[in-house]
Write a protein that holds these residues in place. Structure first.
Motif, short mmCIF file in Angstrom:
data_model
loop_
_atom_site.label_atom_id
_atom_site.label_comp_id
_atom_site.label_asym_id
_atom_site.label_seq_id
_atom_site.Cartn_x
_atom_site.Cartn_y
_atom_site.Cartn_z
N THR A 115 40.00 76.19 25.74
CA THR A 115 40.52 75.47 24.57
C THR A 115 39.35 74.95 23.74
O THR A 115 38.23 74.80 24.24
CB THR A 115 41.40 74.28 24.99
OG1 THR A 115 40.57 73.31 25.67
CG2 THR A 115 42.55 74.71 25.88
N SER A 156 44.57 83.23 30.05
CA SER A 156 44.26 82.06 29.22
C SER A 156 42.87 82.18 28.62
O SER A 156 42.13 83.11 28.93
CB SER A 156 44.37 80.77 30.05
OG SER A 156 43.35 80.71 31.01
N ARG A 192 38.87 83.38 32.75
CA ARG A 192 40.13 83.02 32.09
C ARG A 192 41.05 84.19 31.79
O ARG A 192 42.26 84.09 31.98
CB ARG A 192 39.85 82.25 30.80
CG ARG A 192 39.21 80.87 31.03
CD ARG A 192 40.17 79.95 31.76
NE ARG A 192 39.62 78.68 32.14
CZ ARG A 192 39.72 77.55 31.42
NH1 ARG A 192 40.32 77.55 30.27
NH2 ARG A 192 39.19 76.44 31.87
N ASP A 243 44.23 75.36 38.30
CA ASP A 243 44.58 76.51 37.47
C ASP A 243 45.38 77.56 38.24
O ASP A 243 45.26 78.76 37.99
CB ASP A 243 43.32 77.17 36.87
CG ASP A 243 42.53 76.23 35.98
OD1 ASP A 243 43.16 75.42 35.27
OD2 ASP A 243 41.29 76.30 36.00
#
Length: 144
Positions: free
Chosen positions: A35, A32, A27, A132
């Motif tokens: 979550t 990112s 990530r 992504d």
């Protein structure tokens, strides 16, 4: 250096370290993080980790889907790549899936990992797709 693989518990200290390793490799380069919802969903998944001594150096997540298993979030510490650890983890994950009556294991392989999966007996299914912002290929391996 012998690597051992085992299932680890969701929300355990080992799992927290596995998430940090996955986040660093998968990530952070994309800017990112996982979550809270993604991590909470992992309580329904099997968490696999590879250890040298007490240090997590590899991890994967297996998602049960009826009689198949999706393998995702597969990583090996950068400094230990090319030492067969990833392939050893594939063998562990495949046996783990077969032991749970899965007929097929599949993944969405990043373009950069496709050759690794081919080397480990996986075959592509269909065409590349975007996930992504990265080209991925669905790949499978039948249980035998």
């Amino acid at each position: 250096m012998k690597t051992t693989f085992k299932e680890i518990a969701h929300k355990s200290p080992e799992w927290t370290n596995a998430v940090k390793l996955r986040e660093k490799i998968l990530r952070e380069p994309l800017g990112s993080i996982f979550t809270d919802q993604e991590l909470e969903e992992e309580k329904y998944h099997f968490q696999i980790a590879g250890f040298i001594d007490d240090m997590i150096i590899a991890t994967a997540v297996l998602v049960p889907e009826a009689d198949v298993m999706k393998m995702q979030r597969v990583v090996v510490t950068e400094t230990l790549r090319g030492m067969n650890i990833g392939s050893e983890m594939m063998v562990f994950c495949e046996k783990f899936a077969i032991d749970r009556k899965s007929k097929l294991i599949y993944c969405h392989a990043r373009d950069s990992a496709v050759n690794f999966y081919i080397k480990n007996g996986y075959e592509g299914m269909g065409d590349y797709f975007d996930e992504d912002g990265i080209p991925h290929l669905k790949m499978k391996k039948n249980s035998s």
